[in-house]
Design a protein around this motif. Structure first.
Motif, PDB file in Angstrom:
ATOM      1  N   PRO A  61       0.839  -1.205   0.000  1.00  0.00           N
ATOM      2  CA  PRO A  61       0.000   0.000   0.000  1.00  0.00           C
ATOM      3  C   PRO A  61       0.873   1.254   0.000  1.00  0.00           C
ATOM      4  CG  PRO A  61      -0.736  -1.549   1.687  1.00  0.00           C
ATOM      5  CD  PRO A  61       0.589  -2.039   1.171  1.00  0.00           C
ATOM      6  N   HIS A  62       0.452   2.253  -0.733  1.00  0.00           N
ATOM      7  CA  HIS A  62       1.260   3.474  -0.851  1.00  0.00           C
ATOM      8  C   HIS A  62       1.526   4.129   0.503  1.00  0.00           C
ATOM      9  CE1 HIS A  62       1.714   3.665  -5.187  1.00  0.00           C
ATOM     10  NE2 HIS A  62       0.499   3.132  -5.256  1.00  0.00           N
ATOM     11  N   GLN A  63       0.606   3.987   1.461  1.00  0.00           N
ATOM     12  CA  GLN A  63       0.823   4.610   2.775  1.00  0.00           C
ATOM     13  C   GLN A  63       1.926   3.910   3.560  1.00  0.00           C
ATOM     14  OE1 GLN A  63      -2.114   3.126   1.913  1.00  0.00           O
ATOM     15  NE2 GLN A  63      -2.911   1.913   3.630  1.00  0.00           N
ATOM     16  N   ASP A  64       2.327   2.706   3.137  1.00  0.00           N
ATOM     17  CA  ASP A  64       3.402   1.991   3.832  1.00  0.00           C
ATOM     18  C   ASP A  64       4.792   2.313   3.270  1.00  0.00           C
ATOM     19  OD1 ASP A  64       1.564   0.840   5.484  1.00  0.00           O
ATOM     20  OD2 ASP A  64       1.632  -1.141   4.553  1.00  0.00           O
ATOM     21  N   ILE A  65       4.854   2.971   2.135  1.00  0.00           N
ATOM     22  CA  ILE A  65       6.157   3.279   1.528  1.00  0.00           C
ATOM     23  C   ILE A  65       7.019   4.134   2.457  1.00  0.00           C
ATOM     24  CG2 ILE A  65       7.327   4.433  -0.395  1.00  0.00           C
ATOM     25  CD1 ILE A  65       5.003   3.397  -2.195  1.00  0.00           C
ATOM     26  N   LYS A  69      10.728   3.077   3.935  1.00  0.00           N
ATOM     27  CA  LYS A  69      11.897   3.932   3.715  1.00  0.00           C
ATOM     28  C   LYS A  69      12.517   4.355   5.049  1.00  0.00           C
ATOM     29  CE  LYS A  69      11.862   4.692  -0.856  1.00  0.00           C
ATOM     30  NZ  LYS A  69      12.786   5.397  -1.705  1.00  0.00           N
ATOM     31  N   PRO A  78       5.683  -0.836  -5.594  1.00  0.00           N
ATOM     32  CA  PRO A  78       4.371  -1.451  -5.408  1.00  0.00           C
ATOM     33  C   PRO A  78       3.865  -2.057  -6.716  1.00  0.00           C
ATOM     34  CG  PRO A  78       4.274   0.949  -5.087  1.00  0.00           C
ATOM     35  CD  PRO A  78       5.679   0.602  -5.435  1.00  0.00           C
ATOM     36  N   THR A  81       4.031  -0.887 -10.722  1.00  0.00           N
ATOM     37  CA  THR A  81       5.182  -0.052 -11.063  1.00  0.00           C
ATOM     38  C   THR A  81       5.689  -0.459 -12.439  1.00  0.00           C
ATOM     39  OG1 THR A  81       5.815   0.106  -8.729  1.00  0.00           O
ATOM     40  CG2 THR A  81       7.506   0.672 -10.354  1.00  0.00           C
ATOM     41  N   ASP A  85      10.277   2.465 -14.463  1.00  0.00           N
ATOM     42  CA  ASP A  85      10.470   3.043 -13.131  1.00  0.00           C
ATOM     43  C   ASP A  85      11.317   2.125 -12.237  1.00  0.00           C
ATOM     44  OD1 ASP A  85       9.072   5.317 -13.802  1.00  0.00           O
ATOM     45  OD2 ASP A  85       7.213   4.690 -12.814  1.00  0.00           O
TER      46      ASP A  85
END
Length: 95
Positions: A61-65, A69, A78, A81, A85
């Motif tokens: 999920p994008h909120q976990d990126i 990091k 994710p 992609t 990229d």
């Protein structure tokens, strides 16, 4: 080096050590990316492998990126992609 499916974290550490890799790439489809990545980052540090980049892809999920990091994951890819990229992200690790 492709080590196959369903490797344990110990097996990943062993392979990374034996093969002197520059990057470890995980594909995680189970949704357990946060605890797996956190544990592997700790094991890498314990084994003197904290100079190796860890990349993670799969169902992320994008909120976990940002969480990944913050724990030291170098790149996150994710699902969906683009190949372009991914190549750019991997190249950026060494520039």
């Amino acid at each position: 080096i492709y080590s196959g499916l369903h490797q344990t974290l110990d097996q990943i550490i062993q392979t990374a050590t034996q093969e002197a890799v520059d990057v470890i790439g995980l594909s995680i489809m189970s949704g357990a990316h946060l605890p797996i990545s956190e544990k592997l980052m700790g094991m890498m540090k314990e084994n003197g492998l904290d100079n190796i980049h860890l990349t993670v892809g799969g169902v992320i999920p994008h909120q976990d990126i940002p969480k990944l990091k913050d724990m030291g994951v170098s790149e996150v890819f994710p699902g969906g992609t683009s190949f372009e990229d991914i190549v750019t992200g991997m190249n950026d690790l060494f520039n």
